[in-house]
Design a protein around this motif. Structure first.
Motif, PDB file in Angstrom:
ATOM      1  N   SER A   1       0.829  -1.202   0.000  1.00 31.57           N
ATOM      2  CA  SER A   1       0.000   0.000   0.000  1.00 31.57           C
ATOM      3  C   SER A   1       0.867   1.257   0.000  1.00 31.57           C
ATOM      4  O   SER A   1       0.564   2.239  -0.692  1.00 31.57           O
ATOM      5  N   LEU A   2       1.955   1.228   0.768  1.00 33.48           N
ATOM      6  CA  LEU A   2       2.853   2.376   0.825  1.00 33.48           C
ATOM      7  C   LEU A   2       3.526   2.613  -0.520  1.00 33.48           C
ATOM      8  O   LEU A   2       3.645   3.760  -0.985  1.00 33.48           O
ATOM      9  N   HIS A   3       3.953   1.554  -1.176  1.00 32.52           N
ATOM     10  CA  HIS A   3       4.562   1.657  -2.502  1.00 32.52           C
ATOM     11  C   HIS A   3       3.574   2.263  -3.501  1.00 32.52           C
ATOM     12  O   HIS A   3       3.933   3.164  -4.286  1.00 32.52           O
ATOM     13  N   GLU A   4       2.339   1.795  -3.466  1.00 33.51           N
ATOM     14  CA  GLU A   4       1.311   2.323  -4.367  1.00 33.51           C
ATOM     15  C   GLU A   4       1.047   3.800  -4.074  1.00 33.51           C
ATOM     16  O   GLU A   4       0.885   4.615  -4.999  1.00 33.51           O
ATOM     17  N   HIS A   5       1.008   4.150  -2.789  1.00 32.81           N
ATOM     18  CA  HIS A   5       0.809   5.553  -2.394  1.00 32.81           C
ATOM     19  C   HIS A   5       1.912   6.444  -2.959  1.00 32.81           C
ATOM     20  O   HIS A   5       1.640   7.518  -3.500  1.00 32.81           O
ATOM     21  N   CYS A   6       3.159   5.993  -2.867  1.00 34.22           N
ATOM     22  CA  CYS A   6       4.286   6.807  -3.340  1.00 34.22           C
ATOM     23  C   CYS A   6       4.230   7.049  -4.834  1.00 34.22           C
ATOM     24  O   CYS A   6       4.652   8.115  -5.314  1.00 34.22           O
ATOM     25  N   GLN A   7       3.722   6.089  -5.572  1.00 31.14           N
ATOM     26  CA  GLN A   7       3.649   6.235  -7.027  1.00 31.14           C
ATOM     27  C   GLN A   7       2.647   7.292  -7.466  1.00 31.14           C
ATOM     28  O   GLN A   7       2.662   7.717  -8.624  1.00 31.14           O
ATOM     29  N   LYS A   8       1.809   7.741  -6.551  1.00 28.36           N
ATOM     30  CA  LYS A   8       0.749   8.692  -6.894  1.00 28.36           C
ATOM     31  C   LYS A   8       1.051  10.110  -6.412  1.00 28.36           C
ATOM     32  O   LYS A   8       0.157  10.960  -6.417  1.00 28.36           O
ATOM     33  N   LEU A   9       2.268  10.377  -6.018  1.00 35.83           N
ATOM     34  CA  LEU A   9       2.582  11.657  -5.385  1.00 35.83           C
ATOM     35  C   LEU A   9       3.044  12.738  -6.355  1.00 35.83           C
ATOM     36  O   LEU A   9       3.487  13.803  -5.915  1.00 35.83           O
ATOM     37  N   GLY A  10       2.959  12.489  -7.647  1.00 34.30           N
ATOM     38  CA  GLY A  10       3.239  13.557  -8.591  1.00 34.30           C
ATOM     39  C   GLY A  10       4.694  13.654  -9.013  1.00 34.30           C
ATOM     40  O   GLY A  10       5.477  12.723  -8.819  1.00 34.30           O
ATOM     41  N   PRO A  11       5.079  14.816  -9.559  1.00 34.23           N
ATOM     42  CA  PRO A  11       6.414  14.950 -10.174  1.00 34.23           C
ATOM     43  C   PRO A  11       7.581  14.777  -9.207  1.00 34.23           C
ATOM     44  O   PRO A  11       8.679  14.423  -9.625  1.00 34.23           O
ATOM     45  N   HIS A  12       7.367  15.040  -7.911  1.00 32.25           N
ATOM     46  CA  HIS A  12       8.448  14.876  -6.940  1.00 32.25           C
ATOM     47  C   HIS A  12       8.338  13.550  -6.189  1.00 32.25           C
ATOM     48  O   HIS A  12       8.994  13.366  -5.158  1.00 32.25           O
ATOM     49  N   ALA A  13       7.518  12.635  -6.703  1.00 33.49           N
ATOM     50  CA  ALA A  13       7.291  11.370  -6.007  1.00 33.49           C
ATOM     51  C   ALA A  13       8.607  10.636  -5.762  1.00 33.49           C
ATOM     52  O   ALA A  13       9.450  10.536  -6.663  1.00 33.49           O
ATOM     53  N   PRO A  14       8.788  10.116  -4.564  1.00 31.23           N
ATOM     54  CA  PRO A  14      10.025   9.376  -4.284  1.00 31.23           C
ATOM     55  C   PRO A  14      10.024   8.030  -4.983  1.00 31.23           C
ATOM     56  O   PRO A  14       9.030   7.305  -4.943  1.00 31.23           O
ATOM     57  N   PRO A  15      11.112   7.655  -5.632  1.00 30.93           N
ATOM     58  CA  PRO A  15      11.170   6.321  -6.228  1.00 30.93           C
ATOM     59  C   PRO A  15      11.197   5.265  -5.128  1.00 30.93           C
ATOM     60  O   PRO A  15      11.856   5.432  -4.101  1.00 30.93           O
ATOM     61  N   THR A  16      10.455   4.196  -5.323  1.00 28.76           N
ATOM     62  CA  THR A  16      10.452   3.091  -4.363  1.00 28.76           C
ATOM     63  C   THR A  16      10.426   1.773  -5.125  1.00 28.76           C
ATOM     64  O   THR A  16       9.992   1.710  -6.277  1.00 28.76           O
ATOM     65  N   ARG A  17      10.889   0.706  -4.459  1.00 23.05           N
ATOM     66  CA  ARG A  17      10.897  -0.619  -5.076  1.00 23.05           C
ATOM     67  C   ARG A  17      10.578  -1.667  -4.021  1.00 23.05           C
ATOM     68  O   ARG A  17      11.166  -1.669  -2.937  1.00 23.05           O
ATOM     69  N   LEU A  18       9.626  -2.531  -4.339  1.00 25.52           N
ATOM     70  CA  LEU A  18       9.283  -3.624  -3.440  1.00 25.52           C
ATOM     71  C   LEU A  18      10.279  -4.761  -3.609  1.00 25.52           C
ATOM     72  O   LEU A  18      10.667  -5.090  -4.737  1.00 25.52           O
TER      73      LEU A  18
END
Length: 491
Positions: free
Chosen positions: A127-144
């Protein structure tokens, strides 16, 4: 036992009578923590010709929350998309890395792993990974990652780890270096210009009054070396930025009655103590990233929820300093003032009751609790390698029973027609008076967000104050009646 808030205000007994102002300045920033310095820096950069003064009650900058935290550059993973915490953390992260690179501020982009061991942990991380992908142009890259992939990155991790999320843009910074650089620019800007800005140490705000006739605020200040207990200086500021951290509600609370409120509307002050332990010993020799457990690490699905990112704390995590030393923490311990202090009639010193709590209460129970939390994800860490390091106090606007996310609060008030305004007011009323901006509840990720908060305040003042009243940007010299020499003497 329930946690009590402290409800306090400036000048609770009326010890300091009103006195006319001697000096007029454009900007007065109360508090030289990292946020206050970032705001002052942004104002001095944008309006070097305007007077920007910072008062700080301690002898050095950042002696409270700013110097007693994890010194983490947060990526902006955890908070609601439209919150101020997310907005300022994402922008502030980029500004902080850029400033560190350009000004020799100690910082490293280490990356961090958030790890879990149960199905509930896995759901949370997904859920946290999915949330981060929706944060716009400054979204932090994340990887599960799978548990085995996480253990390849960090071999010291428990083999019980089944899921992890990797955040490569998380890092660490020297808060001391950052504050020092922000203050240095108040003397000389990068372009070589010297702004009309200064930090005055050992000086506290003890009273504030609206002064609508001159569209400003009369602020009385007291220096620690004053020869008489009630001796104060008085200045008129067109813009006051209340960035006094743990004590920020006090300034606004002193105006509640003029705003038309009552004691019930005063802003409560909660104090959350977080203690850290240094560590030397086995079990961390190969650690290269920051390591965070999930907020409900190891809890079964019946006791954990996918939304529980922990409003109050991110848990007992592992951080590294710039020399590679390991630190664990913070834990969470709520402080209550003594019953006699939790009143608006408390003494002037009551809000500082927490100053005796700035070191870990290193009992055997504290060691056991710290060690138990750590061993869930780093099983080879030994209890005897832990040592008390320091504690910090986080300024909270809600207590431990709060179930909802609590955002940063930026409140705006005008010196004219206070009776027409509200205490919790997030935009400047169009009343044409002087401006006061109160920054409340600026806890984590306050260090990461500091430069973005400064940028935001400067932009809002350009739109709402200086853009309308001083569109040419020409210098306004406010040395009437006293002269520049006396202003320097006050500082």
């Amino acid at each position: 036992m329930p946690i009590r808030p402290l409800i306090a205000k400036l000048n609770p007994h009326g010890r300091y009578a009103y006195r006319d102002w001697d000096v007029h300045v454009d900007h007065l920033v109360i508090g030289a923590g990292v946020v206050g310095l970032a705001v002052a820096n942004a104002l001095a950069r944008r309006w070097p010709e305007k007077t920007t003064y910072v008062i700080e009650r301690h002898a050095q900058a950042g002696q409270e929350t700013s110097s007693r935290n994890s010194e983490v550059i947060h990526a902006g993973l955890y908070y609601p998309r439209d919150s101020l915490k997310t907005r300022f953390c994402l922008r502030g992260r980029d500004l902080l890395y850029e400033r560190a690179k350009n000004h020799s501020i100690g910082a490293k982009k280490l990356g961090k792993l958030i790890v879990g061991s149960t199905s509930a942990d896995s759901k949370y991380l997904e859920s946290l990974h999915e949330h981060c992908q929706k944060l716009g142009p400054h979204a932090p890259p994340t990887r599960l990652l799978s548990g085995s992939e996480a253990c390849q990155l960090e071999p010291n991790l428990s083999p019980n780890i089944t899921r992890a999320m990797y955040s490569p843009s998380t890092g660490i910074v020297s808060a001391h270096d950052l504050m020092q650089q922000l203050e240095m620019e108040l003397d000389t800007l990068p372009n070589g210009e010297s702004p009309e800005a200064e930090v005055v140490y050992g000086t506290s705000a003890v009273r504030i009054d609206p002064f609508p006739e001159r569209k400003g605020w009369v602020v009385q200040t007291k220096t620690k070396d004053s020869t008489h207990d009630l001796d104060t200086d008085s200045l008129l500021a067109q813009v006051v930025i209340n960035a006094s951290g743990l004590n920020a509600p006090r300034t606004l609370n002193s105006l509640v009655e003029q705003i038309g409120g009552n004691q019930d509307e005063m802003i409560p002050m909660y104090f959350s103590k977080g203690s850290y332990a240094s560590y030397r010993g086995p079990g961390v020799d190969k650690v290269r990233h920051l390591l965070y457990p999930t907020p409900n690490f190891g809890a079964d699905s019946s006791n954990a929820t996918s939304s529980a990112h922990a409003h109050q704390s991110l848990g007992t995590h592992l951080t590294l300093d710039l020399e590679g030393n390991v630190r664990f923490g913070p834990d969470t311990h709520w402080l209550s003032p003594e019953p006699g202090l939790a009143q608006t009639s408390s003494s002037d010193d009551a809000p500082d009751f927490w100053e005796s709590q700035l070191y870990p209460d290193a009992t055997e129970e504290w060691y056991d609790a710290m060690h138990t939390a750590i061993r869930k994800y780093l099983p080879d860490v030994q209890k005897q390698g832990l040592a008390p390091d320091y504690s910090g106090i986080r300024p909270k606007l809600v207590g431990p029973d709060a179930k909802k996310f609590n955002d940063f609060q930026i409140l705006w008030h005008a010196s004219q027609s206070l009776g027409q305004q509200r205490v919790w007011q997030s935009s400047l009323p169009d009343l044409g008076g002087g401006t006061m901006i109160s920054l409340l509840g600026i806890e984590s990720p306050g260090l990461t967000s500091s430069l973005a908060i400064g940028e935001h305040i400067a932009e809002e003042l350009a739109i709402n104050v200086w853009g309308k009243r001083n569109p040419s940007g020409k210098a306004q010299r406010y040395f009437e009646h006293v002269g520049q020499d006396n202003l320097a003497g006050w500082a």
